[in-house]
Every structure is written in structure tokens, then in C-alpha cells.
Design a protein around this motif. Structure first.
Motif, PDB file in Angstrom:
ATOM      1  N   LEU A  13      29.765 -34.278 -28.513  1.00  0.00           N
ATOM      2  CA  LEU A  13      29.582 -32.880 -28.909  1.00  0.00           C
ATOM      3  C   LEU A  13      30.886 -32.085 -28.843  1.00  0.00           C
ATOM      4  O   LEU A  13      30.969 -30.984 -29.396  1.00  0.00           O
ATOM      5  N   GLN A  15      33.347 -32.468 -30.518  1.00  0.00           N
ATOM      6  CA  GLN A  15      33.863 -32.284 -31.876  1.00  0.00           C
ATOM      7  C   GLN A  15      33.472 -30.932 -32.476  1.00  0.00           C
ATOM      8  O   GLN A  15      34.111 -30.466 -33.430  1.00  0.00           O
ATOM      9  N   TYR A  16      32.455 -30.293 -31.918  1.00  0.00           N
ATOM     10  CA  TYR A  16      32.003 -29.016 -32.468  1.00  0.00           C
ATOM     11  C   TYR A  16      32.735 -27.817 -31.860  1.00  0.00           C
ATOM     12  O   TYR A  16      32.503 -26.679 -32.254  1.00  0.00           O
ATOM     13  N   THR A  24      23.147 -19.625 -33.587  1.00  0.00           N
ATOM     14  CA  THR A  24      22.793 -21.035 -33.377  1.00  0.00           C
ATOM     15  C   THR A  24      22.015 -21.209 -32.084  1.00  0.00           C
ATOM     16  O   THR A  24      21.026 -21.957 -32.026  1.00  0.00           O
ATOM     17  N   ALA A 110      20.828 -29.690 -37.690  1.00  0.00           N
ATOM     18  CA  ALA A 110      21.926 -30.203 -38.508  1.00  0.00           C
ATOM     19  C   ALA A 110      21.401 -30.817 -39.807  1.00  0.00           C
ATOM     20  O   ALA A 110      21.995 -30.636 -40.881  1.00  0.00           O
ATOM     21  N   PRO A 115      24.275 -25.026 -38.609  1.00  0.00           N
ATOM     22  CA  PRO A 115      25.363 -25.487 -37.737  1.00  0.00           C
ATOM     23  C   PRO A 115      24.815 -26.295 -36.559  1.00  0.00           C
ATOM     24  O   PRO A 115      23.776 -25.944 -35.987  1.00  0.00           O
ATOM     25  N   HIS A 116      25.509 -27.386 -36.227  1.00  0.00           N
ATOM     26  CA  HIS A 116      25.099 -28.174 -35.061  1.00  0.00           C
ATOM     27  C   HIS A 116      25.509 -27.424 -33.789  1.00  0.00           C
ATOM     28  O   HIS A 116      26.637 -26.943 -33.685  1.00  0.00           O
ATOM     29  N   THR A 118      27.012 -26.466 -30.236  1.00  0.00           N
ATOM     30  CA  THR A 118      28.169 -26.967 -29.494  1.00  0.00           C
ATOM     31  C   THR A 118      27.717 -27.581 -28.172  1.00  0.00           C
ATOM     32  O   THR A 118      26.554 -27.453 -27.770  1.00  0.00           O
TER      33      THR A 118
END
Length: 443
Positions: A13, A15-16, A24, A110, A115-116, A118
Motif C-alpha cells: 500500500l 505505492q499509494y 476516499t 479500486a 481511488p485506492h 492509502t
């Protein structure tokens, strides 16, 4: 999902990154049934001191018999420290079960093109599920970054919004001035809650007061100058503040009196909204409060202290405490910093107190300031600097430099991300020494 898989998922995670905003987080919580709406909160924001205030308040409430959840970041020694009820970390199985629920919701978002979430948003959702499952009477949580747009600010059932000292930090997210930063942090104030603030600069106090007025919240100042009979010691400290008489704390640092005063005001406010605490429980709770990594004595021969001072304000307070407690004593520093912190100001505030400075690289991917670069920055002010290849080596060098001098003090500070490993190294070393001494005496 087992614990290893859970930790791998949390690492992925990263990467977010860090994303400010509540949309979100609100969507994620809604898909989980909005667990936060069934809980009551003490919400703490500020630049430094949040963790200490959280520790005082949650420990006192636990001592009084309440089921208390606490959510902190970052952890020092174990990832699961982030989620605690009654002073105990979440179990691995409970973490995996709650994380599985959150992952399912996050991946569905997602897949729908949203948005995924964080890593911090996922962690915060896990915390809410855990605290609800444990049927917490009250939850004490600190903001991760800022206030208004922080993932924790999805909560609306706040009983007390509290502010520790507010200074300049995270300027890339929060603003260029103290006033702008205070506006962001004031976003945790909810309608008609109590607002407790440490004594701040005039511009910060103005912002907080106006925000409280706008939301019809009752504003109270935790003014450390009103503390009486203050006594500072190397192992214990004592103070009286309004109805809190002769309170003893074992957390060191001059600044801890101010943090304890903020906690005292929070506890007073909670007593008015259904969470009274008897005087004997208050006294016991304060005295039993511990908080790892904050002017924390982790070794005694020589004295070894770990402190998470990583920004300008915290480094000033650390320097004040060093001057106060260790005047005329030989000091050795271990420093580890992140690239996005004002490490030059931290160096300037502290360098003259150390005879020698050892630099290390914190274990934070992409954000760590390499020990060599930190050493180069230190050498602008101090000539006696050593670059350590690891935390283990830094500790060994520090002990070698200290030698047999019992008056020497080793102080490791900067990013909390390396202090957990450092504590393990020091504690392991002390355990080996104790065992060897024991065997020698038996022989």
C-alpha cells in the motif's frame, strides 16, 4: 490472510503515498458500516507531544475502569502498537481479520474506478473496526498529518478536540505559516465539543478560538504557567494543576509537564461529559504512564536515552532538557533523519551539546536521509562525526566512546523509524551483559 501476508499487503500500500482529503476515507468507512459513528473520541492534533498526551489520557481512563482504545502512529517496536485496547496491542489474528474486511472494501473501490485507499486510510479503518469489536467506551486517537483533511477526521462523535504545541512541520502539506498550519489542524473541532489547547503563539490561539466559536465549542487553555509546586527529577517529576494535586509522572523531559497539563484539562472536560475519574485513579494513571521513544531511558550504565525529536520545535525542547538534566556531562549523539524534515535546523539546535555525533540511515524507503549525507550536514557545525553502517554499529561505537565513564550520556534521536531497532539492540546487549555477570558471580 496470515500475519506475514498482512504485513506484505501493508507494504504494498506504500505505492499509494500520502493523499490529503476525506472523500476516499468516507467511502471506505461507509462500505464497512461506518464503525466510527458508533464510537466516542478524544481527538488530538499538534506538531509535538500528541503521543504523550494520548498516553496520559488513555492510561488514566484505563486505570479508572473504562475500556479505552488508542490509535497511534508511527509504531516504535512492533507494527501492532498502532492499535491498542486497555494498553494491549491487537493480536495478530484480530489484525488479519479486520484487515481482510478493509482490503475487500478497498479493492472493490479500486475495481469501480475509485481511488485506492492509502496505507494510513486502511490502518485507520482497521482501527475503527477493532475498537468497535472490542466495544470501547472511548477512543483516544492522534491525527496522522494535520487535521481537517487527515483520515482520522472522518470521525464526528468527538467529545474533546485537543491541541498540543503547534509549530512549523510538514509545510508541503499543511501550509507555509503557523496560521495556515493552525487552520488545517483546527479542522478536528466538531460542533459543541470541548476544545483543549496548550498555550500557543498569539496567531495560533486566535485561529483555534475562532474555530471553536464557529462550531459552538467550549474552548479552554491548558496553561502550564498555572502549574504549581513543579519539581523536576531525573526519574520522576511532580506538579499541581488546579484540582490535580501533587501529580507524579515518570516520563522525563521538561516539556512533559506541559503535556501532562494538557492531559489534565482533557480529563476535566471528559468528567463533564460522562467520563469522571476518581482522584486516586488520576494519580495512579499519571504515575503509570509510559511512552516509548520520548526522552526514554533505555539503558543506565551509561545512561542511554532515545527521543523522537525530528523537527525544529522538538529539537529545541530536547536541547532544553539536555541542558537541564545533564549540565556539564559528556554527551554522545546518535542521529537518524528523514529527507523531508528540517534536519539542518535540528542539527543547529543540538550540535553544541554533543562531544561526538554518530549518524545512521533510518529504514524508511525513499524518505531516509543517508547517514553519509547527514554527516556532511553535521560537519558544517561539528568536527567530530562518525558515519555508522547500521544501527547496531552506531550503538557499538557509542558504547566504545563512552568507555567506563559513568557520567557520559548517550542520546539517540530523530526519526522514530530507527529507534525501535535501536532499543532492541540496547536491550539485547544489556541482557547479555546481565547474563554474563550472573554466570561470573556463580563461577
Amino acid at each position: 490472510m496470515n500475519y506475514r501476508e498482512a504485513m506484505e499487503y501493508m507494504a504494498e500500500l506504500g505505492q499509494y503515498g500520502t493523499v490529503m482529503g476525506l472523500a476516499t476515507m468516507q467511502e471506505l468507512c461507509a462500505r464497512l458500516g461506518n464503525p466510527q459513528e458508533q464510537l466516542k473520541f478524544v481527538h488530538i492534533a499538534g506538531t509535538n507531544g500528541k503521543g504523550s498526551v494520548l498516553a496520559y489520557v488513555s492510561t488514566v481512563l484505563h486505570t479508572a475502569g473504562y475500556r479505552v482504545g488508542r490509535y497511534i502512529s508511527p509504531a516504535v517496536k512492533d507494527y501492532r502498537e498502532r492499535f491498542q485496547v486497555g494498553g494491549k496491542m491487537i493480536t495478530q489474528s484480530a489484525l488479519c481479520n479486520n484487515l481482510e474486511q478493509v482490503r475487500t472494501a478497498a479493492e472493490a473501490m479500486a475495481e469501480e474506478g475509485l481511488p485506492h485507499p492509502t496505507a494510513f486510510e486502511v490502518e485507520t479503518a482497521v482501527a475503527f473496526l477493532f475498537f468497535l469489536d472490542k466495544q470501547c467506551d472511548i477512543v483516544v486517537l492522534e491525527t496522522g498529518l494535520g487535521g481537517a483533511q487527515d483520515a482520522t477526521n472522518v470521525v464526528n462523535t468527538t467529545l474533546v478536540a485537543a491541541f498540543t504545541s503547534i509549530s512549523v512541520d510538514h509545510m508541503d502539506f499543511l501550509g507555509d505559516t503557523l496560521e495556515q498550519i493552525a487552520i488545517v489542524k483546527s479542522g478536528i473541532i466538531k460542533n459543541k465539543c470541548y476544545v483543549i489547547s496548550a498555550k500557543q503563539t498569539p496567531e495560533v490561539m486566535k485561529v483555534l478560538r475562532q474555530a471553536a466559536l464557529l462550531r459552538k465549542a467550549k474552548f479552554l487553555t491548558a496553561d502550564v504557567t498555572r502549574a504549581k509546586n513543579v519539581w523536576y527529577g531525573a526519574t520522576k517529576q511532580r506538579f499541581t494543576y488546579d484540582k490535580f494535586k501533587d501529580i507524579e509522572i515518570t516520563m522525563l523531559g521538561q516539556f512533559q509537564i506541559e503535556n501532562a497539563v494538557v492531559a489534565a484539562e482533557i480529563l476535566s472536560a471528559l468528567g463533564k461529559v460522562g467520563f469522571p475519574v476518581p482522584e486516586d485513579k488520576v494519580r495512579r494513571g499519571f504515575s503509570e504512564t509510559v511512552w516509548r521513544g520520548r526522552f526514554d531511558v533505555i539503558g543506565k550504565k551509561p545512561l542511554f536515552i532515545a527521543d523522537g525529536a525530528h523537527n525544529e520545535d522538538a529539537s529545541k525542547k530536547l536541547a532544553e532538557s539536555i541542558r537541564f538534566y545533564f549540565e556539564n556531562r559528556r554527551i554522545i549523539f546518535i542521529m537518524g533523519m528523514l529527507q523531508d524534515k528540517e534536519y539542518d535546523k535540528v542539527i543547529r539546535n543540538t550540535y553544541e551539546l554533543a562531544q561526538h555525533i554518530i549518524t545512521v540511515t533510518p529504514p524508511v524507503r525513499n524518505r531516509a536521509l543517508h547517514a553519509y549525507e547527514l554527516a556532511q550536514a553535521v560537519r558544517e557545525y561539528h568536527s567530530s562525526v562518525t558515519v555508522a553502517d547500521s544501527v547496531q554499529e552506531a550503538v557499538e561505537i557509542a558504547y566504545l566512546l563512552a568507555g567506563q565513564d559513568k557520567e557520559t550520556v548517550i542520546i539517540a534521536f530523530g526519526s522514530l523509524s530507527y529507534l525501535g531497532e535501536l532499543m532492541n539492540v540496547v536491550e539485547h546487549r544489556d541482557t547479555i551483559r546481565s547474563d554474563s555477570h550472573g554466570r561470573s558471580e556463580e563461577n
